[in-house]
Write a protein that holds these residues in place. Structure first.
Motif, mmCIF file in Angstrom:
data_model
loop_
_atom_site.group_PDB
_atom_site.id
_atom_site.type_symbol
_atom_site.label_atom_id
_atom_site.label_comp_id
_atom_site.label_asym_id
_atom_site.label_seq_id
_atom_site.Cartn_x
_atom_site.Cartn_y
_atom_site.Cartn_z
ATOM 1 N N TYR A 237 -26.243 13.108 17.035
ATOM 2 C CA TYR A 237 -25.146 12.522 17.804
ATOM 3 C C TYR A 237 -23.976 13.484 17.788
ATOM 4 O O TYR A 237 -23.656 14.043 16.734
ATOM 5 N N PRO A 238 -23.310 13.754 18.876
ATOM 6 C CA PRO A 238 -23.532 13.200 20.216
ATOM 7 C C PRO A 238 -24.707 13.826 20.958
ATOM 8 O O PRO A 238 -25.081 13.362 22.031
ATOM 9 N N LYS A 239 -25.300 14.884 20.381
ATOM 10 C CA LYS A 239 -26.499 15.463 20.986
ATOM 11 C C LYS A 239 -27.402 15.963 19.875
ATOM 12 O O LYS A 239 -26.966 16.186 18.740
ATOM 13 N N GLY B 153 -15.105 7.802 17.378
ATOM 14 C CA GLY B 153 -16.338 8.241 18.007
ATOM 15 C C GLY B 153 -16.708 9.682 17.724
ATOM 16 O O GLY B 153 -17.837 10.101 18.021
ATOM 17 N N LYS B 154 -15.794 10.448 17.166
ATOM 18 C CA LYS B 154 -16.088 11.846 16.843
ATOM 19 C C LYS B 154 -16.743 11.933 15.466
ATOM 20 O O LYS B 154 -16.464 11.120 14.582
ATOM 21 N N HIS C 235 -25.188 11.254 8.315
ATOM 22 C CA HIS C 235 -25.099 11.420 9.779
ATOM 23 C C HIS C 235 -26.142 10.544 10.470
ATOM 24 O O HIS C 235 -27.304 10.522 10.087
ATOM 25 N N PRO C 236 -25.794 9.811 11.515
ATOM 26 C CA PRO C 236 -24.453 9.752 12.120
ATOM 27 C C PRO C 236 -23.632 8.539 11.703
ATOM 28 O O PRO C 236 -22.430 8.492 11.948
ATOM 29 N N ASP C 237 -24.279 7.533 11.081
ATOM 30 C CA ASP C 237 -23.592 6.250 10.892
ATOM 31 C C ASP C 237 -23.402 5.848 9.438
ATOM 32 O O ASP C 237 -23.035 4.712 9.145
ATOM 33 N N LYS D 165 -19.904 9.620 11.786
ATOM 34 C CA LYS D 165 -19.100 9.294 12.958
ATOM 35 C C LYS D 165 -17.873 8.500 12.526
ATOM 36 O O LYS D 165 -17.964 7.575 11.714
ATOM 37 N N SER E 263 -28.223 17.714 14.013
ATOM 38 C CA SER E 263 -27.378 16.695 14.632
ATOM 39 C C SER E 263 -28.227 15.802 15.525
ATOM 40 O O SER E 263 -29.154 16.293 16.186
#
Length: 396
Positions: free
Chosen positions: A78-80, A250-251, A372-374, A246, A76
């Motif tokens: 995003y978000p971390k 935002g999740k 991931h993420p976009d 995402k 991952s």
């Protein structure tokens, strides 16, 4: 009480045996050059450095043993940031078609409950066949669904389906497919279509009396001890999942299938997508298919069923799809350039890939979460680079 304790110990022993992973060995012990395999590492790390993918897991199976299993980059970003591990569970996306739906169909064929030449409308009342301008009909058959030669459209507008039928609505999904346009006469062309395998799912469920998840777990995943493989993974398994794209709120999706038809219309259990798995579990399935449908004393298919599943039917010999896998269509670039002509495989939109070469008795499993993420990542070329490096490592 004593009898119950004995029963419990035996039951746990059986579960432990079934959950046993492939034996991990040094590449050289199965005729692979470790130095050549390092080129696959380099290709994956280049893709990570270019932000094509956040991370990956590579597994190489030869002679029924795990010759290479390695994690790269991040699970991952995003978000971390979280480090990728070989235990990471991936959204297998369209690899679900091969791993679950197609194998389930072959099991029913073995049981004498289904034929490749059966008409789809024999199982789905009102299912429309191809009609030419004069009203002459050509039947759509099971084999047409499995080889993507049915003429059904590639996909469907989820917002339209949701507005018309509500969601989730599996019956609405099938009603749409039963009456939507047919793009060409069956067997005359190839068009990769998620609708084919959603239709096949309904047929499997109609014959078996079980939903696809239960049938696959009972007859494939649990039989082989694929203990980290499932549709709609449990909360514990979901925490091990690599997140995908995402969403507008935002999740990120994690442990929830990325494919919109599978997620929204079919509630996560879908013939076209929805399986979550690890590289080690996929490796067990590949080992079973390389071993005539059996691994660790547990059989899911007969040798002849496996052969059928990886053979292009004569009626579509020029197209290159088998009942469940890809041999030489434009979607088969994940095979690379060096593996044998008999190699077959499948890919998934999220960034997953499976290649099995029966002539060289090797399987290449490359799992990424490229979306991931976009949703802007890509691993199409990477799959070929990795397959070529693995193929070049075969010395005997």
């Amino acid at each position: 009480m004593k009898r119950f304790s004995i029963f419990l110990m035996v039951f746990c022993a059986v579960l432990a045996l079934r959950a046993q992973p492939l034996e991990q060995v040094a590449p050289a012990s199965v005729g692979l050059d470790a130095a050549k395999l390092a080129y696959a590492d380099q290709a994956i790390n280049r893709a990570i450095s270019r932000h094509d993918i956040p991370g990956a897991v590579l597994a190489v199976v030869r002679h029924g043993k795990m010759a290479y299993l390695k994690a790269y980059g991040h699970k991952s970003v995003y978000p971390k940031k979280e480090t990728m591990t070989v235990e990471t569970v991936f959204d297998m996306a369209s690899c679900s078609k091969s791993m679950s739906t197609a194998v389930a169909a072959m099991i029913l064929i073995e049981r004498g409950q289904l034929r490749l030449m059966d008409r789809v409308d024999a199982y789905i009342p009102g299912f429309e066949n191809w009609k030419d301008d004069k009203g002459n009909q050509t039947s759509i058959r099971i084999v047409d669904l499995m080889t993507h030669t049915s003429g059904l459209p590639p996909y469907a507008d989820v917002n339209m389906l949701k507005a018309k039928y509500g969601a989730p609505n599996r019956d609405g999904m099938i009603d749409y497919i039963a009456h939507c346009r047919r793009d060409f006469e069956p067997t005359t062309d190839f068009q990769y279509s998620c609708l084919n395998y959603i239709t096949l799912q309904r047929i499997i469920e109609t014959i078996s009396g079980q939903n696809l998840r239960d049938f696959a777990k009972e007859n494939i995943f649990d039989v082989l001890g694929m203990s980290h493989t499932d549709y709609n993974p449990s909360p514990a398994l979901a925490r091990q999942c690599a997140p995908t794209e995402k969403q507008p709120d935002g999740k990120v999706l994690q442990g929830i299938v990325h494919d919109p038809l599978a997620r929204i219309m079919n509630g996560g259990i879908s013939g076209n997508a929805g399986v979550f798995s690890t590289a080690a579990d996929v490796a067990i399935l590949c080992a079973a298919l390389q071993n005539g449908g059996e691994w660790n004393g547990h059989r899911i298919l007969s040798p002849l069923a496996v052969k059928c599943m990886r053979t292009v039917p004569r009626r579509v010999a020029n197209i290159g799809r088998t009942p469940g896998w890809d041999v030489f269509t434009d979607y088969a670039t994940n095979k690379g350039d060096l593996l044998s002509d008999a190699a077959y495989g499948h890919t998934g939109f999220t960034g997953t890939s499976i290649v099995i070469d029966p002539e060289n008795d090797i399987s290449v499993i490359l799992l990424t979460n490229a979306v991931h993420p976009d949703g802007k990542g890509s691993c199409i070329a990477l799959r070929s680079y990795v397959a070529n490096s693995v193929a070049a490592a075969i010395l005997q």
